[in-house]
Design a protein around this motif. Structure first.
Motif, PDB file in Angstrom:
ATOM      1  N   ASP A 169       0.897  -1.422  -0.057  1.00 28.37           N
ATOM      2  CA  ASP A 169      -0.430  -0.132   0.097  1.00 28.37           C
ATOM      3  C   ASP A 169       0.610   1.476  -0.206  1.00 28.37           C
ATOM      4  OD1 ASP A 169      -2.319  -1.403   0.591  1.00 28.37           O
ATOM      5  OD2 ASP A 169      -2.549  -1.528   2.402  1.00 28.37           O
ATOM      6  N   PHE A 170       1.859   1.268   1.039  1.00 24.73           N
ATOM      7  CA  PHE A 170       2.880   2.549   0.530  1.00 24.73           C
ATOM      8  C   PHE A 170       3.587   3.005  -0.102  1.00 24.73           C
ATOM      9  CE2 PHE A 170       1.932   2.007   5.585  1.00 24.73           C
ATOM     10  CZ  PHE A 170       3.103   3.888   5.932  1.00 24.73           C
ATOM     11  N   GLU A 171       4.080   1.619  -1.165  1.00 23.78           N
ATOM     12  CA  GLU A 171       4.957   1.682  -2.465  1.00 23.78           C
ATOM     13  C   GLU A 171       3.686   1.858  -3.084  1.00 23.78           C
ATOM     14  OE1 GLU A 171       8.370  -1.143  -1.258  1.00 23.78           O
ATOM     15  OE2 GLU A 171       5.872  -2.537  -2.688  1.00 23.78           O
ATOM     16  N   GLY A 172       2.240   1.829  -3.035  1.00 23.63           N
ATOM     17  CA  GLY A 172       1.561   2.144  -4.466  1.00 23.63           C
ATOM     18  C   GLY A 172       1.172   3.625  -4.836  1.00 23.63           C
ATOM     19  N   ASN A 173       1.687   4.580  -3.650  1.00 22.71           N
ATOM     20  CA  ASN A 173       1.037   5.685  -3.228  1.00 22.71           C
ATOM     21  C   ASN A 173       1.989   6.825  -3.138  1.00 22.71           C
ATOM     22  OD1 ASN A 173       0.258   8.146  -1.582  1.00 22.71           O
ATOM     23  ND2 ASN A 173      -1.693   7.816  -1.561  1.00 22.71           N
ATOM     24  N   TYR A 174       1.544   7.804  -4.485  1.00 25.07           N
ATOM     25  CA  TYR A 174       2.170   9.176  -4.651  1.00 25.07           C
ATOM     26  C   TYR A 174       2.759   9.284  -2.583  1.00 25.07           C
ATOM     27  CZ  TYR A 174       3.398  13.695  -5.600  1.00 25.07           C
ATOM     28  OH  TYR A 174       3.839  15.338  -5.509  1.00 25.07           O
ATOM     29  N   PHE A 175       1.996   9.565  -2.618  1.00 24.58           N
ATOM     30  CA  PHE A 175       2.933  10.284  -0.921  1.00 24.58           C
ATOM     31  C   PHE A 175       3.378   9.479   0.208  1.00 24.58           C
ATOM     32  CE2 PHE A 175      -1.302  13.134  -1.984  1.00 24.58           C
ATOM     33  CZ  PHE A 175      -0.621  14.492  -1.596  1.00 24.58           C
ATOM     34  N   LEU A 176       3.707   8.331   0.245  1.00 23.24           N
ATOM     35  CA  LEU A 176       3.856   7.442   0.975  1.00 23.24           C
ATOM     36  C   LEU A 176       5.240   6.827   0.480  1.00 23.24           C
ATOM     37  CD1 LEU A 176       0.865   5.598   2.508  1.00 23.24           C
ATOM     38  CD2 LEU A 176       1.847   8.466   3.480  1.00 23.24           C
ATOM     39  N   ASN A 177       5.562   6.789  -1.110  1.00 22.56           N
ATOM     40  CA  ASN A 177       6.447   5.964  -1.555  1.00 22.56           C
ATOM     41  C   ASN A 177       7.744   6.792  -1.343  1.00 22.56           C
ATOM     42  OD1 ASN A 177       8.037   4.108  -2.592  1.00 22.56           O
ATOM     43  ND2 ASN A 177       7.055   4.277  -4.920  1.00 22.56           N
ATOM     44  N   ASN A 178       8.400   6.938  -0.429  1.00 21.36           N
ATOM     45  CA  ASN A 178       9.896   7.555  -0.526  1.00 21.36           C
ATOM     46  C   ASN A 178      10.324   6.591   0.985  1.00 21.36           C
ATOM     47  OD1 ASN A 178       9.534   9.161   2.406  1.00 21.36           O
ATOM     48  ND2 ASN A 178       8.015  10.002   0.751  1.00 21.36           N
ATOM     49  N   GLU A 179      11.809   6.688   0.855  1.00 15.69           N
ATOM     50  CA  GLU A 179      11.977   6.108   1.547  1.00 15.69           C
ATOM     51  C   GLU A 179      12.246   6.488   2.901  1.00 15.69           C
ATOM     52  OE1 GLU A 179      16.953   4.425   2.491  1.00 15.69           O
ATOM     53  OE2 GLU A 179      16.444   5.555   0.548  1.00 15.69           O
ATOM     54  N   LYS A 180      12.206   7.533   3.132  1.00 16.13           N
ATOM     55  CA  LYS A 180      12.237   8.003   4.942  1.00 16.13           C
ATOM     56  C   LYS A 180      10.515   7.519   4.821  1.00 16.13           C
ATOM     57  CE  LYS A 180      11.745  12.105   7.245  1.00 16.13           C
ATOM     58  NZ  LYS A 180      11.478  13.838   6.668  1.00 16.13           N
ATOM     59  N   MET A 181      10.075   7.641   4.145  1.00 21.70           N
ATOM     60  CA  MET A 181       8.210   7.156   5.145  1.00 21.70           C
ATOM     61  C   MET A 181       8.516   6.365   5.363  1.00 21.70           C
ATOM     62  SD  MET A 181       4.590   8.868   4.967  1.00 21.70           S
ATOM     63  CE  MET A 181       5.266   9.608   4.322  1.00 21.70           C
ATOM     64  N   ILE A 182       9.020   4.599   4.396  1.00 21.50           N
ATOM     65  CA  ILE A 182       8.941   3.793   4.896  1.00 21.50           C
ATOM     66  C   ILE A 182       9.810   3.196   6.058  1.00 21.50           C
ATOM     67  CG2 ILE A 182       9.211   1.436   3.596  1.00 21.50           C
ATOM     68  CD1 ILE A 182       7.939   3.166   0.817  1.00 21.50           C
ATOM     69  N   GLN A 183      10.978   3.969   5.629  1.00 22.54           N
ATOM     70  CA  GLN A 183      11.839   3.704   7.321  1.00 22.54           C
ATOM     71  C   GLN A 183      10.939   3.929   8.629  1.00 22.54           C
ATOM     72  OE1 GLN A 183      15.692   5.383   6.513  1.00 22.54           O
ATOM     73  NE2 GLN A 183      16.511   3.847   5.013  1.00 22.54           N
ATOM     74  N   ALA A 184      10.772   5.026   8.382  1.00 18.44           N
ATOM     75  CA  ALA A 184       9.268   5.898   9.841  1.00 18.44           C
ATOM     76  C   ALA A 184       8.395   4.639  10.053  1.00 18.44           C
ATOM     77  CB  ALA A 184       8.458   7.205   9.949  1.00 18.44           C
ATOM     78  N   ALA A 185       7.943   4.109   8.805  1.00 13.35           N
ATOM     79  CA  ALA A 185       6.673   2.560   9.271  1.00 13.35           C
ATOM     80  C   ALA A 185       6.843   1.872   9.891  1.00 13.35           C
ATOM     81  CB  ALA A 185       5.953   2.436   8.018  1.00 13.35           C
ATOM     82  N   ARG A 186       7.785   0.946   9.292  1.00 13.65           N
ATOM     83  CA  ARG A 186       9.137   0.075  10.121  1.00 13.65           C
ATOM     84  C   ARG A 186       8.928   0.125  11.122  1.00 13.65           C
ATOM     85  NH1 ARG A 186      10.500  -3.700   6.939  1.00 13.65           N
ATOM     86  NH2 ARG A 186      10.503  -3.428   4.005  1.00 13.65           N
ATOM     87  N   ALA A 187      10.014   1.408  11.562  1.00 15.67           N
ATOM     88  CA  ALA A 187      10.350   1.619  12.650  1.00 15.67           C
ATOM     89  C   ALA A 187       9.919   1.774  13.566  1.00 15.67           C
ATOM     90  CB  ALA A 187      11.981   2.776  12.928  1.00 15.67           C
ATOM     91  N   HIS A 188       8.174   2.414  13.322  1.00 14.65           N
ATOM     92  CA  HIS A 188       7.392   3.313  14.466  1.00 14.65           C
ATOM     93  C   HIS A 188       6.752   2.343  14.994  1.00 14.65           C
ATOM     94  CE1 HIS A 188       8.506   8.141  14.511  1.00 14.65           C
ATOM     95  NE2 HIS A 188      10.038   7.157  14.253  1.00 14.65           N
ATOM     96  N   LEU A 189       6.462   1.129  13.882  1.00  7.24           N
ATOM     97  CA  LEU A 189       5.002   0.008  14.458  1.00  7.24           C
ATOM     98  C   LEU A 189       5.382  -0.342  15.638  1.00  7.24           C
ATOM     99  CD1 LEU A 189       2.891  -1.351  12.798  1.00  7.24           C
ATOM    100  CD2 LEU A 189       4.303  -3.215  12.331  1.00  7.24           C
ATOM    101  N   GLY A 190       4.544  -0.183  16.617  1.00  7.65           N
ATOM    102  CA  GLY A 190       4.679  -0.357  18.168  1.00  7.65           C
ATOM    103  C   GLY A 190       5.331   0.184  18.868  1.00  7.65           C
ATOM    104  N   THR A 191       4.783   1.686  18.337  1.00  6.86           N
ATOM    105  CA  THR A 191       5.016   3.004  19.839  1.00  6.86           C
ATOM    106  C   THR A 191       4.342   4.059  19.716  1.00  6.86           C
ATOM    107  OG1 THR A 191       6.496   4.140  17.362  1.00  6.86           O
ATOM    108  CG2 THR A 191       7.734   2.596  18.537  1.00  6.86           C
ATOM    109  N   GLN A 192       4.592   4.481  20.788  1.00  2.91           N
ATOM    110  CA  GLN A 192       3.118   4.966  21.388  1.00  2.91           C
ATOM    111  C   GLN A 192       3.362   6.569  21.409  1.00  2.91           C
ATOM    112  OE1 GLN A 192       1.671   2.152  24.153  1.00  2.91           O
ATOM    113  NE2 GLN A 192       0.642   3.328  23.902  1.00  2.91           N
ATOM    114  N   GLY A 193       4.983   7.082  21.014  1.00  2.00           N
ATOM    115  CA  GLY A 193       4.449   8.297  20.831  1.00  2.00           C
ATOM    116  C   GLY A 193       5.286   8.615  22.214  1.00  2.00           C
ATOM    117  N   ASP A 194       4.705  10.538  22.589  1.00  2.00           N
ATOM    118  CA  ASP A 194       4.769  10.882  24.112  1.00  2.00           C
ATOM    119  C   ASP A 194       3.352  11.678  24.469  1.00  2.00           C
ATOM    120  OD1 ASP A 194       4.784  13.103  22.199  1.00  2.00           O
ATOM    121  OD2 ASP A 194       7.781  13.258  23.080  1.00  2.00           O
TER     122      ASP A 194
END
Length: 458
Positions: free
Chosen positions: A175-200
């Motif tokens: 899905d990420f790779e098929g969307n103009y707004f989401l298909n870039n390295e920075k976005m996909i790296q964040a999506a991988r690393a931030h999965l299972g995180t809750q922020g502040d």
């Protein structure tokens, strides 16, 4: 040489549904120079859209009950009056937990703004799809659930390192790779690393017991983290381009992307993918906690309370408002969740759409004062304030630093919010998750690396 969509954009045109047909016509007929410009003139944008002279109507589902609340409500109303002059907006509403955020004209927390054929990125903010999920752990010991959750969640800035990352679902990656707004390295790296995180901030992991069944329940509260923030940044840039062309008078924070453009369609699709990612983000934390305890879930449901919802050509921007109407949530599986503060129950509610609630309820308790004002209003040491406000509860901060701006006194009076929910027809409480304890990020900045470095230099 064939004309492409990029060529037309470089010529100053905004993409729209007319692009494919126009490009085919131009290339088939080999239009160029004067013939090309003459043909394209019909697609020039219409007249500039001016701010409304009078604000579009908005419904007041809130009232002030003391001097502090009066100041808060007045600020919210003033901001809504400016906001509702935005050309696209047709209706709005304010919830009992409303509080101002940002300069005048910014949608308040606890606000709903309905736009015709337009998506306003500033009205869902960087915390796209901030949401809550509940899992019923049956008769599990609440302390064991909180302990297991503490080992499996992650609060604070940044994401997980490679050794602790959850598996990123292949369908979601596609899905990420098929969307103009989401298909870039920075976005996909964040999506991988931030999965299972809750922020502040006000995000939490809450454990308590159902008032009705006595079952132990876990509730998580967080949004779309890095992927959502990155999408918001890109969306605001696109919206600003349209604002300059379509409505320069509109405040920058209220810029919009017309839905019937290529960008609008792609942005809407990106929002749905971010919604999927956020739901998955909740699920991996809940599932990891269940697996650690060798327990099976007896029930689970969720809802977002910071998103854009579509109904035909109307876009409901809910900035901290819980959707009651099922039409806003195609995957709805249960009632809605409204957390108040760490010492109060999480409310489980159902409700109907009315003329004044527009299909929404509050999302929580909200604030009557800023974090800075709240800090200044407290006396005593941080530890003394913490002990006084959390008696009988197992309250933990992931950073091991207490954040007093997240203690119960930082929020609106929970009883007031509940009373006004009843008064204004904003959902019926069908159960409550009575608090056992919760985990929040805490004051992670207190010992942040940059602060430690600064102390060493001193």
């Amino acid at each position: 040489m064939n004309i492409t969509g990029k060529t037309l954009i470089e010529m100053g045109f905004t993409s729209g549904k007319w692009f494919p047909e126009a490009i085919e016509y131009i290339n088939t007929n080999q239009l160029k120079d004067e013939a090309l410009h003459s043909y394209l003139e019909q697609f020039r944008p219409g007249p500039v859209q001016h701010l409304k002279k009078q604000p579009a109507p908005f419904h007041m589902n809130i009232k002030a009950e003391n001097e502090l609340e009066e100041s808060n409500v007045n600020s919210v109303v003033a901001s809504m009056e400016t906001l509702m002059k935005t050309p696209t907006l047709v209706e709005g509403a304010i919830m009992p937990d409303a509080c101002p955020t940002g300069p005048n004209g910014t949608i308040p927390v606890g606000g709903v703004a309905v736009a015709k054929n337009a998506i306003h990125p500033g009205m869902h903010s960087a915390d796209i799809c901030c949401s809550v999920m509940l899992t019923d752990f049956g008769k599990a010991d609440p302390k064991k659930v909180l302990d297991a959750a503490h080992q499996n969640t992650h609060f604070g800035p940044g994401g997980r390192d490679r050794n602790t990352q959850f598996r990123f679902p292949s369908a979601l990656l596609k899905d990420f790779e098929g969307n103009y707004f989401l298909n870039n390295e920075k976005m996909i790296q964040a999506a991988r690393a931030h999965l299972g995180t809750q922020g502040d901030g006000n995000h939490f992991l809450f454990v308590g017991k159902s008032k009705k069944t006595g079952n132990t329940m876990m509730v998580t509260h967080h949004g779309s983290r890095g992927p959502g923030a990155n999408l918001y940044t890109r969306g605001m840039k696109i919206a600003e381009r349209f604002r300059k062309e379509l409505s320069p008078e509109t405040l920058k924070q209220n810029a919009w992307i017309p839905f019937d453009t290529e960008e609008g369609q792609s942005y809407w699709e990106a929002l749905q993918i971010i919604r999927k990612w956020t739901k998955t983000n909740h699920e991996v934390i809940h599932n990891a906690t269940l697996n650690a305890l060798l327990v099976e879930a007896e029930d689970r449901y969720w809802n977002e309370h910071n998103f854009v919802f579509k109904d035909n050509d109307l876009f409901y921007h809910a900035k901290g408002a819980t959707p009651l109407d099922p039409k806003f949530m195609p995957d709805i599986t249960g009632p809605r969740l409204i957390p108040l503060n760490m010492s109060e129950p999480v409310l489980i509610v159902n409700g109907e759409t009315t003329n004044s609630n527009l299909g929404f309820a509050p999302h929580g308790a909200g604030r009557n004062m800023s974090r800075t004002q709240h800090r200044k209003s407290k006396t005593g040491t941080t530890q003394e304030i913490f002990i006084e406000e959390t008696k009988g509860l197992d309250i933990r901060f992931f950073s091991n630093e207490i954040d007093i701006t997240e203690l119960p006194s930082a929020y609106k009076n929970a009883k007031t919010v509940r009373n006004q929910m009843g008064e204004f027809g904003l959902g019926t409480v069908i159960d409550e998750v009575l608090p056992y304890g919760c985990i929040m990020a805490g004051d992670w900045q207190k010992n942040a690396p940059w602060r430690k470095k600064k102390r060493r230099r001193k």
